[in-house]
Design an enzyme around this catalytic site. Structure first.
Site, PDB file in Angstrom:
ATOM      1  CD  GLU A 413      -2.937   0.981   0.478  1.00 59.52           C
ATOM      2  OE1 GLU A 413      -3.911   2.046   0.374  1.00 59.52           O
ATOM      3  OE2 GLU A 413      -3.120   0.303  -0.642  1.00 59.52           O
ATOM      4  CB  THR A 519     -10.693   9.549  -9.880  1.00 59.70           C
ATOM      5  OG1 THR A 519      -9.891   9.251  -9.073  1.00 59.70           O
ATOM      6  CG2 THR A 519     -12.375   9.374  -8.763  1.00 59.70           C
TER       7      THR A 519
END
Length: 557
Positions: A413, A519
Site C-alpha cells: 500500500e 477517477t
C-alpha cells in the site's frame, strides 16, 4: 324347387366358415391367414400413424406456444427499452476497432484479461448479486457503500467495453447507473438513474462555504464527516466530483449540477489558491478554510489534482475552463518541490509534507501521477513538456518496482525511502489497486512505447498467480508472504481490469481525443464548453458521492 336351391346356397356359404373345410384345403387356409395378417397390420399401422400424427401435432402446438411466449417477451422488452437495438449497434460500433488488430500477442493478452473479468463478474453474480462487493473466500456479499450495488455500477462500462453484451444487459436490468454507461450505450435508463442519485446527494453541498460534507444518508438526507477527520471534509472527496456533475448538466440540460455543485467548490478554492498549488487534505466545510493536515498526492489528496487537469480536458480546453489548467500547472510546480530520489538506485518518488517536515514516504495511490503528467504534458511548450514526460517515466519506473520488489510481485500500500535502502514496504497489504496500471496505460498511449505493455502484463500475471481463486479475486494481507484476504474490490473490475484491457487494445478504442476517464476509470465524452452557451448563476447549493475509495483503507482487516 326354389326352396331347395335357397337352402343349398345357404349351406354352401356356411361351409366357408367351418374350420374342417380349410384343413382339407391347405392352400386356401394359407390365403385366409395372409389376408388376416394383412388386415391386422393395416389397422395397426393406421392406428400408429394416427398416434404419431397426434404426437407431432402436440409438439408443434408446444413449439408454437413457446414462440408466442418468446414473441411476447421480445415485445415486452422492446416496450421497456425501445433503444435496445440501437444499443447493440453502439456496442458493435464500439468493438469494431478492437476486432481489427494486427498484433496477435495483444489479442491473446486482451482475451486473458477478458477471461479474468468474466471470472470476477460471474463469481459476483453467483455469490453476491446485488450487494456492494463480494467476499470470495466465504462466498457471500457485503454492503460497504450503503447497499447501492457498487460492483454492479462499477462494472457496467467495463462489461460494455469488453463486448460482454449479455452480462451488460443483465447488469442493466438490475441497476443501471453511471453517466459513462449512458455515454457508451446511449441508453437513457442510465442517465435517469444518474440524475435520480445526484438529486439525492444534493443536500451534502448545503454548507456556508460550499465545501461538501463527505457522507450522506440517502434515506434521510443526513450529512456528516468522518469522526477521525475531526469534522473536516477531505480534499480528494470535495474536489473530485467535477467531471460527473458537469457531464450530468450537459446531458440533462440542467445547469444546477455544474453551477451549484461541480464548480462552486473549485471557484471557492481558486480565490485563495497558493502559488505552489498544494493544499492540505482537510477542508473546513463551514468556513471553507484549509485546516491542518498533510500535503500529499496519495490517500485523501490525489484525485483533487487529477480533476483539475481532467475538467480542463473534459471542456475541450476552451477559454471557459482555462482556470482549471492554471490551477493544475501551479500544482505541478508544487509537485516538483516534493520529488526526491533514493539511494543508491535513484528511484524518483513523491514525498509528503506536514508543516515544514518532509516525509520520505509514497503511497501506491500516488502512482496515478505518471499517467496524469503524461496526459497533461503535451500542452506545455517543448522544454516543459519534455521535463514532465521524463518525470512521468521515472515515476512509472518507481511504481513498477513497487511490484517487482516483493516476493509476490504485487505492490504494498505504501513505501518508505531511507538512505542507502532505496524502497521498503510500509503497509504490506495489496487491495487490487489500479493506479500503476492506469499510468502504464497513459504512457503507452502518449509515447507508443510497448515496454509499458510488458510491465502491465507482468503485473496482470502476478494478480493471476496470487489473487485468483475459484470464487473470484482476493487481495493480499501481506505481499511478502502472499497471505490472502477475503475481499474483491469493486474497483478491481471497474479500473484495474479495464485499464489492463485498454493497455492491449488499439489507441482508437476510447481515443483520448474524444474521452476523458474519471477517477474511477469511467469514460465520459469530451464536450466543448463555450462561454455564451453557459448561463451564470451567482448563487449555489450542493451533492457528493459516497465515502471515496481513493482515501485509502482505514483500520484494514
Amino acid at each position: 324347387m326354389g326352396k331347395k336351391s335357397s337352402y343349398s346356397s345357404s349351406t354352401s356359404t356356411w361351409r366357408y366358415l367351418q374350420p374342417r373345410y380349410y384343413i382339407k384345403r391347405p392352400k386356401r387356409l394359407a390365403l385366409v391367414f395372409i389376408i388376416c395378417v394383412s388386415l391386422t397390420w393395416l389397422f395397426y399401422d393406421r392406428k400408429s400413424l394416427s398416434r404419431g400424427h397426434q404426437e407431432d401435432i402436440l409438439k408443434l402446438k408446444e413449439e408454437v406456444t413457446q414462440l408466442q411466449n418468446t414473441l411476447e417477451d421480445i415485445k415486452g422488452y422492446m416496450k421497456d427499452s425501445t433503444e435496445s437495438i440501437q444499443n447493440d449497434k453502439e456496442l458493435n460500433k464500439f468493438t469494431k476497432d478492437i476486432s481489427i488488430e494486427d498484433d496477435p500477442i495483444n489479442m491473446q493478452r486482451r482475451d486473458k484479461v477478458k477471461d479474468a473479468m468474466l471470472h470476477a463478474w460471474t463469481s459476483y453474480e453467483k455469490y453476491a448479486w446485488g450487494k456492494d462487493e463480494l467476499k470470495p473466500q466465504t462466498m457471500n456479499g457485503v454492503d460497504n457503500f450503503g447497499g447501492l450495488g457498487a460492483t454492479l455500477v462499477d462494472s457496467l462500462d467495463t462489461l460494455f467495453i469488453m463486448g460482454l453484451n449479455a452480462q451488460f444487459k443483465r447488469a442493466r436490468e438490475v441497476l443501471g447507473g453511471l453517466l459513462s454507461a449512458y455515454d457508451l450505450s446511449g441508453d437513457k435508463v442510465f442517465l435517469e438513474k444518474a440524475r435520480d442519485l445526484a438529486d439525492k446527494l444534493l443536500p451534502a453541498w448545503n454548507t456556508p462555504s460550499g465545501i461538501p460534507y463527505n457522507r450522506i444518508n440517502l434515506a434521510h438526507s443526513n450529512v456528516n464527516n468522518p469522526t477521525w477527520a475531526r469534522g473536516n471534509s477531505i480534499l480528494a472527496d470535495s474536489g473530485s466530483e467535477q467531471l460527473e456533475f458537469i457531464a450530468l448538466s450537459q446531458r440533462t440540460k440542467d445547469p444546477k449540477y455544474q453551477q451549484k455543485v461541480a464548480e462552486k467548490v473549485i471557484k471557492e478554492l481558486y480565490r485563495t489558491f497558493p502559488d505552489d498549488g498544494l493544499l492540505p487534505i482537510y477542508l473546513n466545510p463551514l468556513t471553507g478554510t484549509k485546516s491542518s493536515g498533510a500535503i500529499t498526492f496519495g490517500a485523501m489528496g490525489d484525485s483533487f489534482y487529477e480533476y483539475l487537469l481532467k475538467a480542463w480536458i473534459q471542456g475541450n480546453k476552451t477559454e471557459v475552463v482555462t482556470f482549471y489548467r492554471e490551477m493544475w500547472e501551479k500544482s505541478m510546480k508544487g509537485l516538483l518541490s516534493l520529488i526526491k530520489k533514493s539511494t543508491p538506485s535513484s528511484f524518483a518518488y513523491i514525498s509528503e509534507k506536514l508543516g515544514n517536515t518532509i516525509f520520505d514516504k509514497m503511497d501506491e495511490l500516488a502512482c496515478f501521477v505518471p499517467g496524469m503528467l503524461a496526459l497533461g504534458s503535451s500542452s506545455y511548450g517543448p522544454g516543459e513538456a519534455n521535463k514532465f514526460i521524463s518525470l512521468a517515466k521515472e515515476l512509472a519506473w518507481t511504481c513498477y518496482n513497487f511490484y517487482q520488489s516483493t516476493p509476490t510481485k504485487l505492490a504494498g500500500e505504501n513505501y518508505y525511502f531511507r538512505n542507502g535502502e532505496d524502497m521498503s514496504v510500509g503497509t504490506s497489504w495489496n487491495i487490487q489497486r489500479p493506479e500503476t496500471i492506469e499510468s502504464l496505460f497513459y504512457l503507452w498511449r502518449v509515447t507508443g512505447n510497448k515496454t509499458y505493455q510488458e510491465w502491465g502484463w507482468n503485473i496482470f500475471q502476478a494478480f493471476e498467480n496470487n489473487s485468483r481463486i475459484e470464487t473470484g479475486y482476493v487481495g493480499l494481507k501481506d505481499v511478502n508472504t502472499g497471505y490472502k484476504d477475503n475481499m474483491m474490490q469493486s474497483y478491481f473490475l471497474a479500473e484495474t481490469l479495464k485499464y489492463l484491457y485498454l493497455l492491449f487494445s488499439p489507441p482508437s478504442v476510447l481515443s483520448l481525443d474524444e474521452w476523458v476517464f474519471n477517477t474511477e476509470a469511467h469514460p465520459l465524452k469530451i464536450v466543448t464548453r463555450i462561454a455564451h452557451q453557459e448561463s451564470v448563476d451567482q448563487e449555489e447549493v450542493f451533492p457528493r458521492h459516497l465515502h471515496g475509495r481513493k482515501e485509502g483503507r482505514i483500520n484494514y482487516k
